[in-house]
Enzyme design. Sequence first.
Site, PDB file in Angstrom:
ATOM      1  N   ALA A   1      21.551  94.873  -1.109  1.00 42.79           N
ATOM      2  CA  ALA A   1      20.269  95.576  -0.962  1.00 42.79           C
ATOM      3  C   ALA A   1      20.611  97.004  -0.515  1.00 42.79           C
ATOM      4  CB  ALA A   1      19.387  94.851   0.047  1.00 42.79           C
ATOM      5  N   VAL A   2      19.648  97.773   0.005  1.00 44.37           N
ATOM      6  CA  VAL A   2      19.930  99.191   0.305  1.00 44.37           C
ATOM      7  C   VAL A   2      21.172  99.395   1.161  1.00 44.37           C
ATOM      8  CG1 VAL A   2      17.675 100.249  -0.009  1.00 44.37           C
ATOM      9  CG2 VAL A   2      18.176  99.124   2.148  1.00 44.37           C
TER      10      VAL A   2
ATOM     11  N   SER B   1      24.416 101.556  12.341  1.00 41.14           N
ATOM     12  CA  SER B   1      23.140 102.262  12.480  1.00 41.14           C
ATOM     13  C   SER B   1      23.109 103.508  11.625  1.00 41.14           C
ATOM     14  CB  SER B   1      22.887 102.664  13.924  1.00 41.14           C
ATOM     15  OG  SER B   1      21.686 103.419  14.000  1.00 41.14           O
TER      16      SER B   1
ATOM     17  N   GLY C   1      20.460 103.642   8.996  1.00 40.43           N
ATOM     18  CA  GLY C   1      19.624 103.357   7.835  1.00 40.43           C
ATOM     19  C   GLY C   1      20.407 103.536   6.549  1.00 40.43           C
TER      20      GLY C   1
ATOM     21  N   LYS D   1      24.568  97.439  19.582  1.00 39.27           N
ATOM     22  CA  LYS D   1      23.636  97.852  18.510  1.00 39.27           C
ATOM     23  C   LYS D   1      22.210  97.476  18.909  1.00 39.27           C
ATOM     24  CE  LYS D   1      21.774  99.300  14.733  1.00 39.27           C
ATOM     25  NZ  LYS D   1      21.115  98.447  13.828  1.00 39.27           N
TER      26      LYS D   1
ATOM     27  N   HIS E   1      21.120  99.917  21.465  1.00 41.25           N
ATOM     28  CA  HIS E   1      20.850 101.167  20.727  1.00 41.25           C
ATOM     29  C   HIS E   1      19.431 101.120  20.154  1.00 41.25           C
ATOM     30  CE1 HIS E   1      20.361 103.100  16.807  1.00 41.25           C
ATOM     31  NE2 HIS E   1      21.175 104.053  17.219  1.00 41.25           N
ATOM     32  N   ASN E   2      19.080 100.013  19.517  1.00 40.99           N
ATOM     33  CA  ASN E   2      17.738  99.898  18.936  1.00 40.99           C
ATOM     34  C   ASN E   2      16.659  99.894  20.008  1.00 40.99           C
ATOM     35  OD1 ASN E   2      19.263  99.566  16.613  1.00 40.99           O
ATOM     36  ND2 ASN E   2      17.910  98.018  15.767  1.00 40.99           N
TER      37      ASN E   2
ATOM     38  N   GLU F   1      16.149 103.307  20.995  1.00 39.62           N
ATOM     39  CA  GLU F   1      15.405 103.940  19.900  1.00 39.62           C
ATOM     40  C   GLU F   1      13.893 103.668  20.058  1.00 39.62           C
ATOM     41  OE1 GLU F   1      17.161 102.981  15.977  1.00 39.62           O
ATOM     42  OE2 GLU F   1      15.123 102.494  15.345  1.00 39.62           O
TER      43      GLU F   1
HETATM   44  P1  NDP Z   1      17.694  92.902   3.613  1.00 33.87           P
HETATM   45  O1  NDP Z   1      17.712  92.644   5.047  1.00 33.87           O
HETATM   46  O2  NDP Z   1      16.395  93.148   2.944  1.00 33.87           O
HETATM   47  O3  NDP Z   1      18.428  91.681   2.860  1.00 33.87           O
HETATM   48  C1  NDP Z   1      18.481  91.584   1.462  1.00 33.87           C
HETATM   49  C2  NDP Z   1      19.835  91.101   1.014  1.00 33.87           C
HETATM   50  O4  NDP Z   1      20.138  89.824   1.592  1.00 33.87           O
HETATM   51  C3  NDP Z   1      19.883  90.909  -0.481  1.00 33.87           C
HETATM   52  O5  NDP Z   1      21.141  91.299  -0.965  1.00 33.87           O
HETATM   53  C4  NDP Z   1      19.674  89.410  -0.618  1.00 33.87           C
HETATM   54  O6  NDP Z   1      20.162  88.880  -1.837  1.00 33.87           O
HETATM   55  C5  NDP Z   1      20.478  88.922   0.540  1.00 33.87           C
HETATM   56  N1  NDP Z   1      20.151  87.564   0.952  1.00 33.87           N
HETATM   57  C6  NDP Z   1      19.057  87.142   1.619  1.00 33.87           C
HETATM   58  N2  NDP Z   1      19.113  85.810   1.848  1.00 33.87           N
HETATM   59  C7  NDP Z   1      20.285  85.381   1.307  1.00 33.87           C
HETATM   60  C8  NDP Z   1      20.918  84.109   1.245  1.00 33.87           C
HETATM   61  N3  NDP Z   1      20.370  83.015   1.782  1.00 33.87           N
HETATM   62  N4  NDP Z   1      22.120  84.038   0.632  1.00 33.87           N
HETATM   63  C9  NDP Z   1      22.678  85.140   0.102  1.00 33.87           C
HETATM   64  N5  NDP Z   1      22.137  86.352   0.133  1.00 33.87           N
HETATM   65  C10 NDP Z   1      20.954  86.482   0.739  1.00 33.87           C
HETATM   66  O7  NDP Z   1      18.685  94.119   3.232  1.00 33.87           O
HETATM   67  P2  NDP Z   1      18.990  95.493   3.976  1.00 33.87           P
HETATM   68  O8  NDP Z   1      19.959  96.188   3.066  1.00 33.87           O
HETATM   69  O9  NDP Z   1      17.761  96.199   4.400  1.00 33.87           O
HETATM   70  O10 NDP Z   1      19.745  95.056   5.309  1.00 33.87           O
HETATM   71  C11 NDP Z   1      20.957  94.309   5.289  1.00 33.87           C
HETATM   72  C12 NDP Z   1      21.357  94.012   6.720  1.00 33.87           C
HETATM   73  O11 NDP Z   1      21.592  95.239   7.399  1.00 33.87           O
HETATM   74  C13 NDP Z   1      20.266  93.286   7.522  1.00 33.87           C
HETATM   75  O12 NDP Z   1      20.859  92.366   8.383  1.00 33.87           O
HETATM   76  C14 NDP Z   1      19.607  94.400   8.301  1.00 33.87           C
HETATM   77  O13 NDP Z   1      19.033  93.935   9.517  1.00 33.87           O
HETATM   78  C15 NDP Z   1      20.793  95.319   8.567  1.00 33.87           C
HETATM   79  N6  NDP Z   1      20.458  96.711   8.790  1.00 33.87           N
HETATM   80  C16 NDP Z   1      19.491  97.331   8.047  1.00 33.87           C
HETATM   81  C17 NDP Z   1      19.188  98.670   8.282  1.00 33.87           C
HETATM   82  C18 NDP Z   1      18.174  99.344   7.451  1.00 33.87           C
HETATM   83  O14 NDP Z   1      17.893 100.544   7.734  1.00 33.87           O
HETATM   84  N7  NDP Z   1      17.588  98.705   6.462  1.00 33.87           N
HETATM   85  C19 NDP Z   1      19.894  99.457   9.304  1.00 33.87           C
HETATM   86  C20 NDP Z   1      20.926  98.742   9.962  1.00 33.87           C
HETATM   87  C21 NDP Z   1      21.169  97.423   9.717  1.00 33.87           C
HETATM   88  P3  NDP Z   1      19.205  88.806  -3.152  1.00 33.87           P
HETATM   89  O15 NDP Z   1      19.306  90.142  -3.822  1.00 33.87           O
HETATM   90  O16 NDP Z   1      19.810  87.721  -3.968  1.00 33.87           O
HETATM   91  O17 NDP Z   1      17.820  88.478  -2.674  1.00 33.87           O
END
Ligand code: NDP
Length: 473
Positions: A11-12, A128, A130, A182, A185-186, A189
């Site tokens: 994801a992102v 951290s 984003g 972390k 930190h949050n 924040e």
């Molecule tokens: P998300 O938290 O939205 O998670 C989505 C990802 O998780 C996708 O790749 C999804 O795969 C995968 N996923 C979910 N469930 C499963 C599962 N059961 N088995 C395998 N894969 C799974 O993505 P983010 O990129 O926003 O965040 C990733 C992590 O980073 C999180 O823990 C978040 O808390 C942390 N984080 C996020 C920040 C942010 O600004 N967004 C900042 C700092 C940390 P699929 O594509 O197949 O659905």
Amino acid sequence: GTADIGVTGLAVMGRNLARNLAHHGYVVAVHNRTESKTQELVENHAGEGAFVATGTTAEFVASLTKPRKAIIMVKAGPSTDAVIEDLAAHMEPGDMIVDGGNALFTDTRRREAALKERGILFVGTGISGGEEGALNGPSIMPGGSPEAYKSLGPILEDISAKVDGVPCCTHVGADGAGHFVKMVHNGIEYSDMQLIAEAYDLLRQALGRTPGELAEIFTEWNRGDLESYLIEITAEVLGHVDAETGRPFVDVVADRAEQKGTGRWTVQNALELGVPVTGIAEAVFARGLSGDVTRRQAARDLEGPIGSAPNYSLVDDVRQALLASKIVAYAQGFDQMAAASKEFGWNINLGDMATIWRGGCIIRARFLDRIRDAYAKDPGLPTLLASPSFSEALAEAQGAWRRVVSTAASIGVPTPGFSSALAYYDGLRRDRLPAALIQGLRDYFGAHTYHRVDREGVFHTDWSGDRAEHQEK
Ligand code: NDP
């Protein structure tokens, strides 16, 4: 396998972290549960570096050079356990799993202990900044064993943000230490944003300044002691005009703050450790209040103040109240890290935490240099408030701070952050606190005993009888 490192969960955050690694010359294996995202990443960014697209977990693990290093960037919680199990099943002793998600530190401790038994190194790391940080250099807070850091650390330091050439990444401490800091930190924040919101609200309510005018004030503040990422983007958000209505953006956004839980975790842990993180707690509660539509509706007609006290220097007073309250909130957060470090044997270097938060992360600020210096001068500092640089800043700001809190109370603008920070400051500096009366009451109704100021020992007064004092021990 040929890949130096792998990222699963695209994801992102995962996608951008993988690209960041590739930009630094690492061969990066990429994997995602839904395979189309893996293809998408490689198709859109192939020119940026070397990616190895993989389909199954077996392929992903096999693509890594030994000892293998796989970073998990999935939704924190049970998904992380599922992904760890899946990876570990294909790994060998000596391999490493890194969890870069926002895991609860107690989960990280449990996972590290379980994987250790299977010979797999597990590193829970806070990341951290984003999506922008993940791509261009985040602040990275790895826990886990020193052995794991030896091989992983240089890679993470490479891709982290740099301030004055110093990486915003260091080994925080064993097992869950990275995810713990972390989390704090949050929490910090949360309190930073609450204080900024109070400053905005007070100036708007008391002086009738428009969001556009307030944007300019925040821009101005960002040139001084308050200089930080959050103040900078506050000016941008306040200055933004909604394209559809032509109204200030802040006036078209629903005023209910949401949360994902790290602030709540911070406060829950602080309660367990007995550390008064009032700044973070008030921030979490204020978000809760904002979302409590039912009670807000029911309370709309409650009486407000009549008239108001003038405060002619309000703009600069609020700036100083914001700085002073921020010092308190950070001092409390650092106290919580110190307490946890002691509780879990992490040996966290508090000055290092200020150092790695100077860049890449959401709370990055000029201010952190002063925290770093304070701990460099005295690593055993009992509270940041007592370090000369902060005690002087507080001495200078306290007059304005008191005027702001009383102005806010008299015009009926809630400032839980400013007010509780001031109460904490006044509480800590007090020679004698009314806790003596509380001890008396506890002894009266529950025979809970008390200590005396003039003699050693534990005492109880026979409140229901002749009121004579007895020494218990
Ligand atoms: P998300 O938290 O939205 O998670 C989505 C990802 O998780 C996708 O790749 C999804 O795969 C995968 N996923 C979910 N469930 C499963 C599962 N059961 N088995 C395998 N894969 C799974 O993505 P983010 O990129 O926003 O965040 C990733 C992590 O980073 C999180 O823990 C978040 O808390 C942390 N984080 C996020 C920040 C942010 O600004 N967004 C900042 C700092 C940390 P699929 O594509 O197949 O659905």
